[in-house]
Scaffold this motif. Structure first.
Motif, PDB file in Angstrom:
ATOM      1  N   LEU A 347     109.435 -19.758  37.873  1.00 23.11           N
ATOM      2  CA  LEU A 347     109.405 -18.866  36.725  1.00 23.11           C
ATOM      3  C   LEU A 347     108.419 -19.388  35.676  1.00 23.11           C
ATOM      4  O   LEU A 347     108.434 -20.579  35.340  1.00 23.11           O
ATOM      5  N   ASP A 364     106.222 -14.325  33.826  1.00 22.14           N
ATOM      6  CA  ASP A 364     107.445 -13.601  34.178  1.00 22.14           C
ATOM      7  C   ASP A 364     108.248 -13.173  32.958  1.00 22.14           C
ATOM      8  O   ASP A 364     108.856 -12.100  32.954  1.00 22.14           O
ATOM      9  N   GLU A 383     105.404  -8.745  30.150  1.00 26.02           N
ATOM     10  CA  GLU A 383     106.426  -9.668  30.633  1.00 26.02           C
ATOM     11  C   GLU A 383     107.825  -9.045  30.510  1.00 26.02           C
ATOM     12  O   GLU A 383     108.037  -8.085  29.762  1.00 26.02           O
TER      13      GLU A 383
END
Length: 614
Positions: A347, A364, A383
């Motif tokens: 991530l 992300d 995002e």
């Protein structure tokens, strides 16, 4: 060779040659050429072992492959190697303006500004019509604070190549830094045109020019297409790791006495070591400072990676098996966010440094809050949002405010007149709010406007703009830079902090409110225009948030004209400062941690990232 520089390898090879140990010298030179085929010293050294005259290459032009090799290394972030080989190669071919330009760019990235300026000046001396080198020269001169010289170089680049987007954006940015507002409407038209058509406009600068999240998203997407969406490497399939603490890595160049650390120090200190294992990767070339030492002691793993290539940073991060990698820089000055082209962790999170979307599928999550990103503006952030319950903006509730025995007179302020204050960087100021400020000065006899002095050109231009609006320039008082604790202390001499519009006070708003100085803001549409509103909401002081220019002006004038009302605002701030969420570092950290844990839980369950409300 991973632990040795090219220069060390070459010195070792030369030492073998001097001793007559031809075989070891040959092996050492070949080891360099295996990795860097364009290295002139290695090639010449190898040739000289069999033929001392073989290294005479007078008159030869550098082969395109040699330059291409260095350019590829530069874009991979192998800056030290490029500097060594580039200096070597340019010695052989001093009339190669392309090599000088590359050497200048490398030295600029390595924070060697004088060497960079010399290299770029050599490039334009050899080829006066080399627009790219003129523009690169402008960039480094700007970083050195030589804004007038930088503007000349940027305009020369644009003159040589009309429509050169990088030079046009550079010129715009320099005019903003200098508060040169001539033909302001034309500047905004240029920004919108460049933002729609080019990947050259730096997103960070655009936030000060326009309050439009759709424009910011387009600019970021264009920029990301060049900086973040180039092919990067993915993580190998995850190996098994024993369940344990969440491993979080933070990446920044601002690990020194910088605003980022003033804000983040409390978070680093408060993170729960039983649940989180914290890594901090510093890729900046400033390696000193009290705050750097303080934060380095508060994180478990501190890594200075300033001399690493992008690939080396990625390899190091991957070796630590991070769960989450957090970019604290985004598209701000001295960033190396290109490392996030590579997958550093399952991530990636965009946080704090850049107040907007990065426009890339490499990110992300973005940390936000209900005020900073409204539902109306949500489509303009690419995002997924980790929405914290209060303000997204961290603060350290142990920040020291220095003891201060100074008087107003020590700061050039009137003892009795009203002091309007804005310690934002001057480039955030636009004609809109400045005109309002001048009307406030005109309405409040004996008042002054206390500003930070960003540079001598912005000071001169702001004074000229004040005079053009009928205000004596002497009523603008400029504050020099001082150490953080002293800067906080001097806020007590101000009466009211008045905010800028497109790009609010961020750290400066936190500073003012922490010291007990009330702040009036005009809330905008994009993230950078809503930070002060976020901080004030977290303090229970929404009455200091206005929604239009007229409302902002009316509130500022009302507070300046009504001492009891202003005293009431100060008293409320004093009550709320240590009891409401904005400066509750522990509460903030628990919310931040919960957001990261929720994102990790989604990932482990096999579900795609999605918006998270803590």
């Amino acid at each position: 060779m991973a632990n040795q520089s090219v220069d060390q390898m070459l010195r070792r090879a030369a030492a073998h040659a001097r001793k007559g140990d031809v075989e070891n010298a040959r092996q050492a030179y070949r080891a360099v050429l295996d990795v860097f085929p364009a290295n002139v010293r290695a090639r010449q050294g190898l040739d000289s072992l069999g033929n001392p005259a073989a290294n005479q290459e007078a008159g030869r032009k550098p082969a395109k492959g040699e330059v291409d090799q260095l350019v590829a290394q530069f874009h991979r972030g192998e800056l030290v190697a490029v500097a060594e080989q580039g200096a070597d190669l340019v010695t052989q071919f001093p009339d190669s303006f392309a090599l000088w330009n590359l050497l200048g760019a490398t030295n600029a990235r390595l924070m060697r500004p004088e060497a960079a300026v010399e290299a770029f000046r050599n490039a334009v001396r050899i080829n006066p019509r080399y627009a790219e080198a003129h523009n690169n020269l402008a960039t480094v001169l700007q970083q050195q604070g030589r804004l007038d010289e930088a503007l000349i170089a940027a305009r020369r680049a644009l003159q040589l190549r009309p429509g050169y987007a990088q030079a046009a954006s550079q010129t715009l940015c320099l005019q903003l830094l200098m508060c040169d507002w001539k033909d302001d409407a034309r500047l905004e038209r240029q920004v919108r045109l460049l933002g729609a058509q080019s990947d050259a406009l730096p997103p960070f600068a655009v936030h000060t020019m326009i309050d439009d999240p759709a424009v910011q998203q387009q600019v970021a997407r264009n920029y990301a297409a060049r900086r973040l969406m180039q092919s990067g490497s993915e993580l190998a399939p995850a190996g098994t790791r024993a369940p344990g603490r969440l491993r979080v890595g933070y990446f920044s160049s601002d690990v020194y006495d910088h605003a980022t650390l003033y804000l983040m120090a409390g978070l680093f200190r408060e993170q729960d070591r039983s649940r989180f294992e914290v890594f901090l990767y510093s890729y900046g070339h400033i390696r000193s400072g009290e705050w750097r030492a303080r934060v380095a002691a508060d994180v478990e793993h501190f890594h200075d990676v300033a001399d690493f290539s992008d690939e080396q940073i990625a390899a190091l991060a991957r070796s630590h098996a991070l769960d989450i990698a957090i970019d604290l820089k985004g598209y701000t000055r001295m960033t190396r966010s290109e490392i996030f082209r590579n997958r550093l962790a399952p991530l990636h999170v965009n946080y704090l440094g850049f107040p907007g979307t990065m426009g890339s599928d490499r990110m992300d999550y973005l940390i936000g809050d209900p005020v900073i990103i409204t539902q109306e503006a949500r489509p303009y952030y690419d995002e997924n949002i980790i929405c914290l319950p209060h303000t997204y903006f961290p603060a350290d509730n142990r920040r020291e405010i220095a003891a201060d025995n100074s008087s107003r007179a020590n700061h050039g302020l009137p003892e009795n007149g009203f002091v309007f204050c804005c310690f934002n960087a001057n480039h955030k100021i636009s004609p809109r709010e400045f005109s309002i400020w001048m009307r406030c000065l005109a309405a409040s006899e004996g008042s002054v406007l206390w500003l930070l002095e960003s540079n001598r050109w912005s000071r001169a231009n702001l004074c000229s703009e004040a005079a053009a609006r009928g205000i004596d320039p002497a009523r603008l008082v400029f504050a020099p830079s001082v150490p953080p604790a002293q800067h906080l202390a001097r806020h007590r001499h101000a009466d009211l902090f008045i905010d800028t519009f497109n790009y609010n006070a961020h750290t400066t708003a936190s500073d003012a409110l922490w010291t007990g100085l009330p702040l009036v803001t005009r809330v905008g549409r994009q993230m950078s225009a809503r930070v002060s509103a976020s901080l004030l909401t977290g303090l229970g002081m929404a009455e200091m948030i206005t929604n239009s220019d007229a409302e902002y002006e009316a509130l500022v004038m009302a507070l300046a004209a009504d001492p009891p009302r202003l005293a009431e605002a100060k008293a409320k701030l004093a009550r709320n400062r240590l009891t409401f969420p904005t400066f509750d570092t522990s509460l903030y950290t628990r919310s931040f941690e919960a957001g990261l844990e929720h994102a990790q839980a989604l990932h482990l369950s096999g579900r795609a990232p999605r918006d998270i409300r803590v």
